[in-house]
Each structure stands twice: as C-alpha cells, then as structure tokens.
Scaffold this motif. Structure first.
Motif: not given
Length: 299
Positions: A37-42, A186-196
């Motif tokens: 939920l945290t990484v997807a919303r980010g 700035l945090s998008l690349p990490l959020m995308l990877v963790l979302s997957v």
C-alpha cells in the motif's frame, strides 16, 4: 485576503483532505499489505507528479535542494504512510486518528529547528495544551495502555512533523506543489520497483472499498492535499498554520463514524470544542520577533 489569511485557508483545505487519510488507509489495509500500500500510493502519486512537472515545465531543483527533498520523501512519502498502515492493521482508524493531534507540536518544533521561526511563549502554551487534550483523549480511549501500534503512530507523528516542516521551508523557494511533486519523483524509481516486488498475487480478489482506499491515499493524501498544505504553511507560517492539524483528528473521526460505522461520543465533541479554542489561541500568538536565520541542509 492577506497573505496570512490565505495561508490559513489553504492549510484548512489541506487538513480536510488529510482527514480522510487514516479512514481510507484502514479500509485499504483490509485487503492490501501495508508495504505494498505504501509503495503503490507513492508510485501512483509519483507518476502523476512527474506529469505535472513536465506539463508546467518546472525547473529542476538545485543540488542543495536534493537532501531536503530526501528528508521530505522519507517523512511523508515513506515514513508516515508505512508506519500508519502497519498500525492500522491492529487498531481502528478512530483510535489512530487522535494521535494526529500531536502533529502540530511536532511540526512546530521542527519549524523552529529547520525553519527558524520564533513564536511567542504563549503559542507554546496553547500548542502543548491542545496536544495534551488529544493525547489524554487517546489514553482514555485505550484505557491508559500503550500498545506497539500506539508506538508506531508516535513514530509516524515525528517523521511526518519533520517532513511537513522541511517541505514548508522548501515551499518558500520551490513552491508548495512543486516540493511534494519533486519528493515523489525522487522516490519514484524505488517505489515502482518495490510495487512490482510486493504486488499481491490475488489482485482480482481485492475488494472495491480497498481499491477506493488506495485511490484516495494515492491521489488526495499523497499529492492534492500537500499542494494546499505546503502552500498554506509557506504563506501563514509553519508553527501557526500547523496548529490546524489539531482539528484533523475530529474531522477524521466524523468520517470514520460515517464511512466505517464507528461511534462518536459526547466526550469527543467536548474535546473538539477545547481543541478549537487552542487553535484560535495558537493562531493569535503565532507571530513573534523576526525569525532566526534559516539553517540549510546541503547535499
């Protein structure tokens, strides 16, 4: 409308939007893992924020702005959403919501440390009194016990206060919506990877309310609310406008009662009136001597 009044109005709109965050998170974690939920919303908010920055052709932040943006991202993009989602797996939104009343004190303290503000001593009296009312209300609701979820909420308040104050300081230079947008990008690349990586295998079975909860915290809690909130803090002052957060628990409780069927007591209403009085008192004494020189973070 003068600058200060405009700041308070903008901050109030932001608080109304944020008031739905914990009830929406509570609904979302019924089906989603807190980490996802945290990484997807980010990730969702980050994609939208990137689109806005490209649409308006905003200039990139300077090198010296990068570390403060990281602080904002750690506080409001990662820290607060994750800690509250973990807490809401075990406590109700009504119980967690009252902790939000401690945010004004956290924001004001970091506003003094990072923003160089110097509110009058009476301001601190009203701020501490309002926070004490909310804290006392939380203890009464939980029969005077402190659970691990309560500690998670306290940690969330600390990191969020830092993120609010640092974001407000940057808003004076970059603009309110630009600050949260750059922090999200700035945090998008990490959020995308963790979302997957954290994506649940049972997406088709996720309930519609949980999807709506994810949509709300992604669009409103993570982006739109911050546009109003940071703009308000920058115009009206971090310590002063930050006191509007004292009202957020009670707006959230009304939403929790309406959407989740949780009860609202007369004691809750009495506490609301007392908190409103503290907000009015804090607003009156928020201004003081010229602020100290603002300390700067450097990359």
């Amino acid at each position: 409308m003068d600058r200060t009044a405009a700041g308070w109005l903008s901050g109030f709109v932001g608080i109304l939007i944020f008031s739905g965050s914990l009830p929406a998170t509570r609904v979302a974690v019924a089906s989603f893992d807190p980490v996802f939920l945290t990484v997807a919303r980010g990730a969702i908010a980050g994609i939208l924020a990137g689109g806005l920055l490209l649409l308006f052709r905003e200039k990139r932040p300077q090198r010296g702005d990068l570390l403060p943006l990281v602080v904002v991202a750690l506080g409001v993009v990662v820290g607060f959403p994750l800690l509250t989602a973990l807490a809401l797996k075990h406590i109700t939104s009504a119980h967690s919501t009252v902790f939000i009343g401690l945010l004004p004190l956290s924001t004001a303290i970091f506003g003094v440390l990072r923003g160089g503000e110097r509110p009058q001593p009476v301001f601190w009296l009203f701020s501490c009194l309002g926070s004490a009312i909310v804290a006392g209300f939380a203890l009464i609701q939980s029969d005077g016990t402190i659970s691990p979820s309560d500690l998670l909420m306290l940690a969330a308040i600390i990191v969020c206060g830092l993120g609010y104050a640092e974001g407000a300081r940057l808003s004076r230079k970059l603009g309110g919506w630009q600050v949260i947008s750059w922090a999200l990008v700035l945090s998008l690349p990490l959020m995308l990877v963790l979302s997957v990586v954290a994506m649940p295998e049972t997406l088709p079975s996720i309930s519609n309310p949980s999807w709506l909860g994810l949509a709300y915290v992604s669009l409103f809690s993570m982006l739109i609310g911050f546009i109003f909130w940071y703009h308000g803090l920058a115009l009206g002052g971090i310590a002063g406008v930050g006191q509007l957060q004292l009202l957020q628990p009670f707006f959230s409780l009304v939403l929790a009662a309406t959407l989740l069927g949780e009860s609202v007591s007369w004691g809750m209403l009495a506490a609301t009136l007392a908190v409103v009085a503290c907000v009015a008192g804090a607003k009156k004494f928020a201004k003081a001597a010229p602020p100290l020189a603002q300390p700067a973070l450097s990359a």
